[in-house]
Each structure stands twice: as C-alpha cells, then as structure tokens.
Scaffold this motif. Structure first.
Motif, short mmCIF file in Angstrom:
data_model
loop_
_atom_site.label_atom_id
_atom_site.label_comp_id
_atom_site.label_asym_id
_atom_site.label_seq_id
_atom_site.Cartn_x
_atom_site.Cartn_y
_atom_site.Cartn_z
N LEU A 586 43.98 40.47 49.24
CA LEU A 586 43.06 40.84 48.17
C LEU A 586 43.81 40.80 46.85
O LEU A 586 44.82 41.47 46.68
CB LEU A 586 42.49 42.24 48.42
N GLY A 587 43.32 40.01 45.90
CA GLY A 587 43.95 39.89 44.59
C GLY A 587 43.00 40.29 43.48
O GLY A 587 41.86 39.82 43.42
N VAL A 588 43.48 41.18 42.60
CA VAL A 588 42.68 41.61 41.45
C VAL A 588 43.56 41.46 40.21
O VAL A 588 44.43 42.31 39.95
CB VAL A 588 42.20 43.08 41.59
N PRO A 589 43.44 40.39 39.44
CA PRO A 589 44.31 40.18 38.28
C PRO A 589 43.95 41.13 37.14
O PRO A 589 42.78 41.39 36.87
CB PRO A 589 44.05 38.72 37.90
N PRO A 665 38.65 43.04 37.93
CA PRO A 665 38.82 44.50 37.91
C PRO A 665 37.48 45.24 37.98
O PRO A 665 37.36 46.25 38.68
CB PRO A 665 39.53 44.75 36.59
N ARG A 666 36.48 44.73 37.28
CA ARG A 666 35.18 45.39 37.29
C ARG A 666 34.53 45.30 38.67
O ARG A 666 33.94 46.26 39.17
CB ARG A 666 34.28 44.75 36.23
N ALA A 667 34.63 44.13 39.30
CA ALA A 667 34.06 43.97 40.64
C ALA A 667 34.79 44.86 41.65
O ALA A 667 34.17 45.39 42.58
CB ALA A 667 34.15 42.51 41.07
N TYR A 668 36.10 45.04 41.47
CA TYR A 668 36.87 45.91 42.37
C TYR A 668 36.40 47.36 42.23
O TYR A 668 36.22 48.06 43.24
CB TYR A 668 38.36 45.79 42.05
#
Length: 858
Positions: A586-589, A665-668
C-alpha cells in the motif's frame, strides 16, 4: 499369413527404412510430449505431498491477539488421540547490522509438527548455537557453517533475547515456507520477512506462545489439495474452534484477576487512609484517582481474539498447487497440438505407401490373398512404428520433461526433486492415439484400394487431371511468369492435400518456435519494463514513523542522492474465496503530483497515464485479474492489526512484479479514518555503482529510526534470478519444434519427390541439370514454407497467449508482447530446415535411376 509373406513385409520395412524411421520419429516426439508433460503436474504434486507428509506439515495453526498460554495447550492435550501439536515462540527483529528483517524462532524440544529439513550441518545443541533458513545464505552469501551470527536491533528488542551472538551450525528448510523467497509479512521494519533463524528454547524472554501448530491425524493419509482433504479440513477447523472457544473468556478472566491482584495493595491503602484522613485530603484524592484509573483499565481488558488458519492461508502452499494446475492445463492443449501435426504427417505418409505398393496389392489379390492378409502388411508396418515409437517416447518423455520443467519451477520452491511415475491411463491414451495415427490412417487410405479388383490394381492410377488456376485468368501476371514458375504454381494447386498438409505441418512447427522465442521475450521484458520504464527510483528507505530533521539530513546529504518522495508504505493482505491470499504494498505519497517522477502509473496498452484522485485506488493489472475486479468495483484490503477496509478501484495500471495499491492522502483518510504516517522514502540516485549504493545504505542504517534500506539493484537480481531457469522451458519449445519441423519437412519433401519420380526422371532425360531438377521441387517447397510461416505467425500468437495465461504465477505477470525479431528467428530457422532437407533431397535426386523410374507396367 505365410512365413514368406512375413519376410516380404519386413523386407518392405528395410527397403523403406527412411519412411519407417520418419513415422517412428514423429510418433516418438508426439508421445514423448504427451506423456512427459501430462506426467509433470502429477509428479510435482506427488513430490509436494510426500514432502509435507515426511516433514509433518501442520494442517492448522492458532494465534491470539494476546498470545497463547499453557491453558490453551492443556485443552489441546486432552485431544491427543485426534491431533498432534507444537507451541512456538518467535520474535520478529529488524537487523540493523545487515539490513534484514528476521524472525527468531525457538526450536521445540521435540519437533512433532513442521519438522525442519537439514540442508547442511546439524541442529543446535547449546544456547549459543543457531541454524538458519537456507534463504539466509542466498541473501547473505558470507554466512556459512561455523561462522558467527549476531542479532543487532533496537534496545527494546535486544532486551527480549538472552543471547545475541551465536555460532551457525547448520542451514535448514521448513515445510512452512514452501516458497524460496517469501517468508510472509510482519509489523517490523519494511513489513516483510527476509528469513527465519532457529534457536534453542529459553532464548526468548516471553511468557506466552506466539503460535500453536496443529496436525489432525484424520488427514495423515489424505492427498493434499483434494476435495476430500478440503472437506475434512473444514470439519477439523470447526472442531478446533469449538475446543478453544471457552479459552477467550478464561484468558480475559485470568488477566483481570492478575490485574486486580496487582491493584489490591492500592485498594487496601485507600481503605486504610479513608479511616485516618478527611475525604478531601490531597493524598487520599490522588490515590482514589489512581485506583479509579486502575479499575477502569481492568474493566477495559477485553477477551482476546483467536485467529485460525490452515494450509490454504499459506501463499506458497497454495501457489505451488496452482502452478501444478497450470502445468496440467498446459498438458491438455500443447501435446495434443503436437500430436495433431504428427497425425497429419502420418496420414500423408501412409497414403503414399499405399500408392507405392498398389502393384504388389494387385499381384497378391490375383494370387488369391484376401483383403485381411493384404491389409495386414500396412497394419504391421504402421503398428510396429507406432509401438516402437510409443515405447521410446514414453521412456524418454516421462523421464525427461517432468524433471526439466520441475527444475525450472524448483528455483522458486523449497521442495525435493521429483520422482517420476508412469501414468498408465495417459500411456494407454498415447498408444491409442499413436495407433490411430498409423493404423487408422492406413485403414482410411486402404478402404478404396481393397475394394478394387486385381486388374484395376495392376494398372497405375490415372494422373490427376489438371485444372485452370484462378491466377491464369490474371493475364497480365500470368504472361510475365516463366515456364518453370507456371509449372510450379500448377503443381502446387493440383495436389491440394499435399499443399494443406505441408502448410499445416510447417505452420505448427513455426507456431511452437514463435511460442518458445516469445516466452523468452515475455520473461526478459519484465525486467526492462518494470525497472526501467515503470519504476524510476533506486532505493526504498523504511522508517519507524514520520521523518525527523536528522533523518532528512542523512537521506539527502550524500553525493549519491538526487531526489526522494515521502510516502506511507505498508504491506496489506487481500483475501477472496477461491483465490490464494495475496500480499500487496500500500503506497500513499505525501505529494501525489510528484509520484509520476518515481512511479509510472499507466494503461499497459494505450500508455495513458493515471493520477491519484481524492477517492479510489489504483491497483496493478495482475491483482485485478486474480480477483476479477474492474474499474468501479471494490477491493477488500487489510492492514496488520486493523479491520479489513473496502476501497473503490479507480484505475488498473501496468505492472509485472508483485502487487500494489496506491491511494492519495485524502482517499487513505476516507478509507482508514486516520491521517497517513509517511514512514518511507523513494530515493533516486545520481549515477553510481553497487559499491556506492551499499555504502549509502550502510550510512542510513546508522541513523536512529531508519529501519531498512532496500536497493532496487539487489531486488532486481533477487526477483529475476529465478526467471533464468525459465529459459530451460523456452529451450524445450525451440528444440522440440525444430526437431518436428525437420522431420515434417523431410517426410513431406521425400513423399513429394517419390510421388513425382517419373516426372523428375523425364525432365532429367530432357536435359535438365541436377541443380535444375532440385529447384523444380525446391521452388514448390519454398512457397509452401512461406505459406506455412505466415499461417504459423497467427497460430504462434494464439499459442503464446495461451501459454502465458497458464504459466503465470500469482505475483508475476508476463509481458504479452512478442518481439519482431522472434518472428524473424523462427522464420529463418524454418527456412534453414527447408534448405537442409533440400540438400538431402538433392543428393537423393542425383542418384535416381531414370531407366527404372520410367519403366511402365503397361
């Protein structure tokens, strides 16, 4: 049937030994492929079953969110008539001295379940001895028997071990880890384990067990992966849950009782002070507050959750079975494709044999021989070739192909070498097909001639009538063709059966060669596309939390450093009924707009670039295929220690190695209800060698809070070293297809020349030179070869796509493209085989006895 007649039959075999050998060789190749590849899947399954039985692989495992105690093992001990079990303690450690994440596991005093298999050395006997997973030696080649092994981690983890310096006494394989590389996920370091080390009991300072492995006795003699195994396993899991169901409440009560006993002195002190001090006395108020907090904590103690798993939850165990099923699927189509070509050639060959012996058949009929006796010559001829070819094909195929293919897969799994087995059902089917190819075609061809009377048989068959070609109506073209070219075209279309057989035979061989070269392209492209086109970073730095200023300085203050991107990087698991559990990154830049500089997210076919949106996830194409999801569908993902979450798929991107899920980031925050912790950096280097990269990694690991540094150059070597063995499979395709092409071309060309020996002798008498006579045949062969190459290109594309679909593993997607050069190589090889055959034919045509060939029976 007289002895003299039998001698005549064997004289015919000897006189036409080249034709007999060609039929035998075609049957040999077809049967070898069919029986060999058909046996590979069962051989691989049996090797795994025997290994699991020998090493007593657990059928079930139990874990708990609060660890497991002797109370749990006592419950299981009451059911020893149904199970054997083994309680295990382990500790996951992030090694700061070698950049590895290691599981330190205590060896039980007696290995009743999941017995380790020694690869070299021996098991430890003292507290300061250790054995290592064989994967450790692959990742760290300096590790050898008698070398020193040190565990160096954070202070908190170091304090959980009684010894941290060990003497390596051996290397082992565990049946728990069937895969060669993957050792599962963890919540330490980069999130995945590199290998496991095994120490003596009491080396870990923990009072509870990490896991209990269980082996149900009613599954001991049941074949793994079978329907019966799955049915019994479901019953066993329900039984295990029933046994341990009361344990959660007991553990909760025990923990509360222990906590209450620890609070008892405080309770006693408060009670005593209440009789001595005023109610509002500061000391009493403080103690009452502490007591209330302690009691609240006691009330908050929840019952632990027991987690149950079985072999199907082991990705390596499940994936190995899926690979064997892929081989079975491969064995269903590919060998039959091979045999179909053999059957076509046998039909042509037997047709020519009947035509050549037409005069002999008429003579025998005139002498009073019946149809059965006359037909028996062809049946014995074809049956003997089929029988010998089948015996040799079975002996070669069953002993060669399973070992060859299993060796290719063997680089990915920790399993012993296979033991070949003869699958008699498949062998009888192969013999039946071989006999059908020879005896069946002979009976089809004979059906007309055996009904003819001797007078008809003693006369040569009338030549096939010529016909006007459609090309002749194209007057402008036809007038420009030379006489030789006109003759060539007329002969080609006059004998349509030969044209069809030759084109199909060459097309089949061409298709298999394209498939072989295409597999090489598909495997080789993975590395180029993944590491050069899609990933544009050189290292992944994993930290314990958000980046500190000191860590930022260490990462960026190096001559090798060029740029980096902060992101959240965690391992998630994805589960769905009927599909092996998959692990994805899982990657959240932190800066989604900058991600394209480091990772290319694009459509594989159109190369349309994707960008992260405020909602939805971008996942890889292989993951989408495995779970059958499309854009707009939802996917369930689970972070370690958290409940499963559902995310909507907004795009499906090109990827070839492992799996990923990218969120903004918002979707996370929307999916997980919390802000992301950016615990990793994707780092780009300036140009530098391996030595400079390793020095940079070592420097980073000295900084507090930096847990792991993964160099992509190392990952590339690790991931693709195993793919080198797939070249063996490619070699099988190319060599086998080449051998078949050579036999097919020789056989058909030989038949063509034999059928037209009077015609060739006539043009020789008319003054044609030997080279011109050969070209008379070769021009036709060259055109047929060209047609076969064109048809083979389309057929090869289909076969290549089918092979890729069946050969892919769950964590790997092959590139579907075939390089143009592969078509060129396949075509050149086919043409080369045609030239070789014509070279052999040229020598044969030079020695033709024209007088004998031009004799007439009239």
């Amino acid at each position: 049937m007289t002895t003299a007649y039998l001698k005549t039959i064997f004289r015919e075999i000897w006189a036409s030994k080249a034709r007999f050998a060609s039929i035998l060789l075609i049957i040999f190749l077809g049967v070898a492929f069919y029986t060999g590849i058909r046996a590979t899947g069962p051989d691989m399954s049996r090797a795994a079953s025997d290994y699991f039985k020998q090493q007593k692989l657990a059928t079930n495992s139990v874990q708990s969110t609060m660890g497991l105690t002797r109370s749990d093992t006592r419950v299981l001990a009451t059911h020893r008539d149904q199970i054997s079990y083994q309680a295990v303690k382990y500790l996951d450690v992030n090694q700061l001295n070698n950049n590895r994440v290691v599981r330190v596991s205590e060896l039980p005093r007696q290995q009743t379940v999941n017995q380790l298999k020694l690869v070299s050395g021996r098991l430890p006997r003292t507290a300061n001895e250790i054995v290592l997973d064989r994967q450790a030696q692959k990742l760290q080649p300096s590790l050898k028997v008698e070398s020193t092994y040190r565990i160096v981690s954070t202070k908190a983890l170091n304090n959980k071990l009684t010894h941290r310096t060990f003497k390596v006494v051996g290397f082992v394989n565990s049946p728990t880890y069937v895969e060669n590389v993957s050792r599962g996920v963890t919540n330490v370091g980069k999130g995945t384990l590199d290998y496991v080390v095994y120490v003596q009991p009491k080396n870990l300072k923990q009072s509870v067990y990490s896991r209990i492995d269980i082996r149900f006795k009613n599954l001991a003699g049941v074949t793994p992966y079978s329907a019966k195994y799955k049915r019994l396993n479901r019953q066993n899991t329900r039984t295990l849950k029933r046994w341990l169901k009361p344990q959660a409440q007991k553990r909760q009560a025990h923990l509360r009782a222990v906590a209450t006993s620890n609070v008892a002195p405080l309770q006693k002190t408060v009670t005593s002070l209440q009789n001595q001090l005023p109610a509002n006395a500061p000391q009493l108020v403080t103690l009452k507050a502490k007591l209330r907090d302690a009691q609240a904590q006691i009330a908050a103690i929840k019952a632990p959750t027991y987690l149950y798993s079985d072999r199907d939850d082991n990705p390596g165990y499940t994936e190995y079975h899926e690979n064997t099923q892929r081989v079975v699927a491969l064995s269903t189509v590919f060998p039959l494709f091979f045999i179909a070509i053999a059957a076509l050639i046998c039909l042509t060959t037997m047709t020519r044999m009947v035509e050549e012996l037409r005069l002999q058949m008429g003579t025998l009929k005139a002498l009073g021989y019946g149809n059965t006796a006359i037909g028996s010559e062809f049946l014995i001829y074809g049956g003997l070739a089929a029988l010998i070819g089948t015996v040799l094909g079975v002996a070669f195929g069953v002993n060669f192909f399973p070992r060859f293919i299993a060796q290719a897969y063997g680089s990915m799994y920790n399993l012993p070498a296979i033991h070949v087995q003869y699958l008699w059902n498949d062998i009888w089917v192969a013999l039946a097909i071989a006999l059908l190819c020879t005896l069946g075609t002979a009976l089809v061809v004979l059906r007309v001639d055996l009904r003819s009377n001797p007078t008809q048989l003693l006369q040569p068959r009338a030549p096939k009538a010529g016909q006007t070609l459609w090309l002749e109506r194209w007057h402008g073209l036809w007038r420009r063709l030379s006489f030789n070219h006109k003759i060539t075209l007329r002969n080609l279309f006059r004998y349509k059966q030969r044209l069809l057989m030759t084109v199909l035979g060459i097309a089949g061989c061409m298709a298999m060669m394209i498939t072989g070269f295409g597999l090489k392209d598909s495997i080789g492209d993975i590395s180029v596309k993944q590491f050069n086109q899609l990933w544009h970073y050189d290292a992944v730095v994993t930290r314990s939390g958000n980046e500190t200023s000191a860590q930022r300085h260490t990462i960026s203050d190096a001559s090798l450093y060029r740029a980096d991107l902060k992101l959240l990087s965690k391992q998630v698991t994805i589960q769905k009924s009927g599909v092996a559990e998959q692990t994805a990154t899982l990657g959240v830049p932190a800066q989604p707009s900058q991600l394209k500089r480091f990772v290319v997210l694009r459509n594989r076919q159109s190369h349309h670039a994707y960008a992260l949106q405020s909602t939805g996830a971008i996942i890889d194409e292989k993951l989408a295929k495995l779970y059958g999801v499309h854009v707009g569908d939802t996917l369930t993902i689970k972070l370690a220690g958290q409940a499963a979450k559902r995310v909507t798929v907004s795009a499906i991107a090109e990827n070839y190695v492992n799996h990923f899920v990218y969120l903004s980031p918002r979707a996370y925050r929307h999916a997980f209800g919390q802000a992301p912790v950016y615990n990793a950096n994707l780092v780009q280097f300036n140009r530098g060698g391996e030595k400079a990269a390793n020095a940079y990694a070592d420097q980073l690991l000295k900084r507090a809070g930096i847990l792991n540094v993964t160099l992509m150059s190392t990952e590339k070597k690790t991931n693709f070293k195993m793919l080198d063995s797939m070249n063996l499979v490619v070699l099988i395709f190319v060599v086998s297809a080449g051998a078949l092409a050579l036999v097919v071309l020789y056989n058909l060309t030989n038949i063509n020349a034999s059928e037209r020996i009077r015609e060739l002798s006539t043009i020789k008498v008319l003054g044609f030179y030997d080279g011109e006579v050969t070209m008379y045949i070769f021009r036709e062969n060259l055109i047929l070869t060209g047609l076969g190459i064109v048809v083979g290109c389309f057929l090869g594309n289909w076969l290549h796509a089918y092979i890729l679909q069946t050969a892919e593993t769950n964590a790997l997607m092959f590139s579907p493209d075939i390089h143009p050069l592969s078509y060129v190589y396949s075509a050149l090889l086919t043409v080369a085989f045609s030239l070789i055959v014509m070279g052999l034919m040229h020598r044969k045509l030079k020695r033709v006895n024209m007088l004998d060939a031009l004799k007439s029976v009239d």
